[in-house]
Design a protein around this motif. Sequence first.
Motif, PDB file in Angstrom:
ATOM      1  N   ASP A   1       0.836  -1.192   0.000  1.00  0.00           N
ATOM      2  CA  ASP A   1       0.000   0.000   0.000  1.00  0.00           C
ATOM      3  C   ASP A   1       0.878   1.252   0.000  1.00  0.00           C
TER       4      ASP A   1
ATOM      5  N   ALA B   1       0.204   4.130   0.699  1.00  0.00           N
ATOM      6  CA  ALA B   1      -0.149   5.028   1.802  1.00  0.00           C
ATOM      7  C   ALA B   1       0.503   4.607   3.114  1.00  0.00           C
TER       8      ALA B   1
ATOM      9  N   GLU C   1       3.251   3.637   9.528  1.00  0.00           N
ATOM     10  CA  GLU C   1       2.216   4.661   9.609  1.00  0.00           C
ATOM     11  C   GLU C   1       1.467   4.719   8.290  1.00  0.00           C
ATOM     12  N   HIS C   2       0.143   4.867   8.388  1.00  0.00           N
ATOM     13  CA  HIS C   2      -0.699   5.050   7.211  1.00  0.00           C
ATOM     14  C   HIS C   2      -0.923   6.543   7.021  1.00  0.00           C
ATOM     15  N   SER C   3      -1.167   6.969   5.798  1.00  0.00           N
ATOM     16  CA  SER C   3      -1.346   8.395   5.516  1.00  0.00           C
ATOM     17  C   SER C   3      -2.536   8.994   6.265  1.00  0.00           C
ATOM     18  N   CYS C   4      -3.453   8.160   6.733  1.00  0.00           N
ATOM     19  CA  CYS C   4      -4.599   8.666   7.500  1.00  0.00           C
ATOM     20  C   CYS C   4      -4.209   9.022   8.930  1.00  0.00           C
ATOM     21  N   GLY C   5      -2.981   8.659   9.329  1.00  0.00           N
ATOM     22  CA  GLY C   5      -2.508   8.985  10.673  1.00  0.00           C
ATOM     23  C   GLY C   5      -2.477   7.797  11.623  1.00  0.00           C
ATOM     24  N   SER C   6      -3.085   6.684  11.226  1.00  0.00           N
ATOM     25  CA  SER C   6      -3.033   5.500  12.092  1.00  0.00           C
ATOM     26  C   SER C   6      -1.670   4.840  11.973  1.00  0.00           C
ATOM     27  N   SER C   7      -1.321   4.062  12.983  1.00  0.00           N
ATOM     28  CA  SER C   7      -0.030   3.380  12.953  1.00  0.00           C
ATOM     29  C   SER C   7      -0.202   1.946  13.423  1.00  0.00           C
TER      30      SER C   7
END
Length: 108
Positions: free
Chosen positions: A3, A5, A26-32
Amino acid sequence: MVDPAVRLLGLQSEIAYPDLNLLIFEHSCGSSISILSRRLRYLLPEPGPGDPTVRLMGTDHCRGHCRRLGDLEQCDAPCSNARDRKLILLVQRMKREALEESGPPGPA
């Protein structure tokens, strides 16, 4: 890992318990997400009889890579943590190759 992101932030090293070292993503949405590095070590060749078993972290011989989460460089010190540092490079290479194979993203 494929992915685009998701990015690898780094290695969180545990001095006293190396099997608790974490790879932090880390995902671009801010979750890790954190993954125990030992869960991914099967991707690397088995350590040889001459490979280091001593951890240098916290000693004068430590180059300090594992103290900085965002440091994604390989460490060539004779340290048992160097294997997890190689894991960082492997994960990055696997992602890069997978993205190259899949080609550029299509229109949204």
